[in-house]
Design a protein around this motif. Sequence first.
Motif, PDB file in Angstrom:
ATOM      1  N   ARG A 116      44.069  37.626  44.395  1.00 16.27           N
ATOM      2  CA  ARG A 116      44.931  37.500  43.223  1.00 16.27           C
ATOM      3  C   ARG A 116      46.003  38.578  43.175  1.00 16.27           C
ATOM      4  O   ARG A 116      47.207  38.279  43.087  1.00 16.27           O
ATOM      5  N   ASP A 117      45.604  39.831  43.206  1.00 18.53           N
ATOM      6  CA  ASP A 117      46.574  40.923  43.022  1.00 18.53           C
ATOM      7  C   ASP A 117      47.535  41.030  44.195  1.00 18.53           C
ATOM      8  O   ASP A 117      48.743  41.240  44.002  1.00 18.53           O
ATOM      9  N   ALA A 175      53.028  32.517  43.676  1.00 15.75           N
ATOM     10  CA  ALA A 175      51.621  32.500  43.271  1.00 15.75           C
ATOM     11  C   ALA A 175      51.260  31.224  42.525  1.00 15.75           C
ATOM     12  O   ALA A 175      50.110  30.774  42.573  1.00 15.75           O
ATOM     13  N   THR A 202      48.434  38.653  46.217  1.00 18.33           N
ATOM     14  CA  THR A 202      49.337  37.502  46.181  1.00 18.33           C
ATOM     15  C   THR A 202      50.509  37.767  45.242  1.00 18.33           C
ATOM     16  O   THR A 202      51.674  37.498  45.579  1.00 18.33           O
ATOM     17  N   GLU A 203      50.219  38.280  44.056  1.00 15.52           N
ATOM     18  CA  GLU A 203      51.289  38.585  43.096  1.00 15.52           C
ATOM     19  C   GLU A 203      52.249  39.620  43.667  1.00 15.52           C
ATOM     20  O   GLU A 203      53.464  39.550  43.439  1.00 15.52           O
ATOM     21  N   ARG A 239      38.710  30.832  37.676  1.00 15.09           N
ATOM     22  CA  ARG A 239      39.842  31.466  38.352  1.00 15.09           C
ATOM     23  C   ARG A 239      40.063  32.901  37.899  1.00 15.09           C
ATOM     24  O   ARG A 239      41.199  33.359  37.768  1.00 15.09           O
ATOM     25  N   SER A 240      38.992  33.634  37.678  1.00 11.83           N
ATOM     26  CA  SER A 240      39.100  35.061  37.387  1.00 11.83           C
ATOM     27  C   SER A 240      37.765  35.715  37.687  1.00 11.83           C
ATOM     28  O   SER A 240      36.708  35.117  37.450  1.00 11.83           O
ATOM     29  N   LEU A 271      40.440  33.272  45.937  1.00 14.84           N
ATOM     30  CA  LEU A 271      41.461  33.589  44.930  1.00 14.84           C
ATOM     31  C   LEU A 271      41.049  34.802  44.103  1.00 14.84           C
ATOM     32  O   LEU A 271      41.910  35.521  43.561  1.00 14.84           O
ATOM     33  N   TRP A 293      43.668  33.017  36.402  1.00 15.27           N
ATOM     34  CA  TRP A 293      44.915  33.141  37.172  1.00 15.27           C
ATOM     35  C   TRP A 293      45.431  31.730  37.449  1.00 15.27           C
ATOM     36  O   TRP A 293      44.809  30.961  38.158  1.00 15.27           O
TER      37      TRP A 293
END
Length: 501
Positions: A373-374, A384, A376-377, A423-424, A369, A431
């Motif tokens: 992250r980016d 997401a 996925t968005e 989660r970051s 993740l 996120w």
Amino acid sequence: MSSLLIRNARPLPVRDGDVAPEGPVDVLVEQGRVIAVAPSLLRPPGVAEVNAGGRWLIPGLWDQHTHLAQWTLASQRLDLAGARSPEEVTRAVAERIAAYPDLPVVGWGHRSGGWDREVTVSELDAVSGDTAVVLISGDGHHAWLNTTALMHFAMPVRDSVVRETEWFAAYPRLVTLVGNDGTSPEAYRRMLDAAAAQGITGMADFEFGASREEWSERWTQGCDVLRIRWATYADTLDDVIAAGLRTGDPLAWDPRLTMGPLKIISDGSLNTRTAWCCEPYGDAHRLEYPAGQPNLDGAELRELFARANAAGLEVACHAIGDAAVEEALAAFAETGAGGSVEHVQMARRDGVRRLAELGIRASVQPAHLLDDRDLTERVWGERAERCFAFRWMLDDGADLVLGSDAPVSPLDPWLAMAAAVHRSADEREPWHGEQALTVREALAASVDGQPMVGPGSRGDLVLLDRNPLALEGDSAAVGAALREMASAYTVVAGVPVHDAL
């Protein structure tokens, strides 16, 4: 198997309901099992003894999803994880060829899913000449080859990357280009020792194109360090069934080396835009398959599930997109097979509930993740909120286990736990922090189902200098502290395999 007495250790409660002793205890391991835990134990004759010095004791950590040959080779490959464009990659290739003109180039780690255009073979040819170049994507689902490499592998010449099933079939032939020094027993032993230093006592090996005989031979050549579960793919399934091997059976004479599941890669990846989704990608106009695609049709998938189940093998089904997850769960339900869905990167809530109802493990890789992250968005948008849905999984009663997918993410259980908790990977807020785990939940998902160390538990033990359950601060501080964790002492089946006391 061996015997060992650990004195003055503090067992940590791993699961709800575990009650830790009020003070330090002694732990006696005999024949690979903990047989006694008490404030003071007599040392049996001939049993080795070590003083934990009040350190915290946890069950041995597991990485439930690795590709160990690729991880062992990764240190020798051109690192392209930081490349932000095709031009950065080709510059790095040109520099490597200038430095080592007589050697082929094998790169690892680029993530072209975030780039603004598709790459071509011709631009790689322009900087490589006759030197073979194979650049493996960071998700492992495609490779960017130049023409020399395509011809070496006897593959059709094209101007695009090699994806999915075609690449998986070609990957084992990489040894014909670069040799196998990177996967020698000595190289494996270095990798296993490094894993033991992190507190890892066992790993599931999903390597492509491998055989059970290779692990059995490696075992006799100094690689009998950690527990290994070896997974078969469809191409070696007949051999496994003919040998009468069931999941959990020893592959040799040693119960630490066992038969794992049948691994099936049912869809692709986010980066390659081949993960099979219920709805199209946000950049579907660029794609041949707007919602990704399955690698197997429904009948093929169920036939493999049924064969494995009839032979006593679990199934580990790779499924990243929500459509792939739903199809995998349907195959589990219809065939009665057991096992795991690997990745479960995007799922609907009813799919998560179905997974729990069926008793199928959710085998997830939290560090993904951080990388995804980016992207996925960008390409999954509002979906997401359904990605890496660890909280849903636990709340719905799923059996959650953590891994790395090394070398896609580093073989580091503490990084996986930190990603699940915080989660970051940067200064940004977590996120979808509503899907985060607590430290205890992340730890419980990392110990292969073992409870707090006690009589009857495996003699796979780890001593820590710091109590991870007592970390303070916000999730960023806790995540940073988790990433700094390591083992002071690691034991597998009563045998010390790492000692930094």
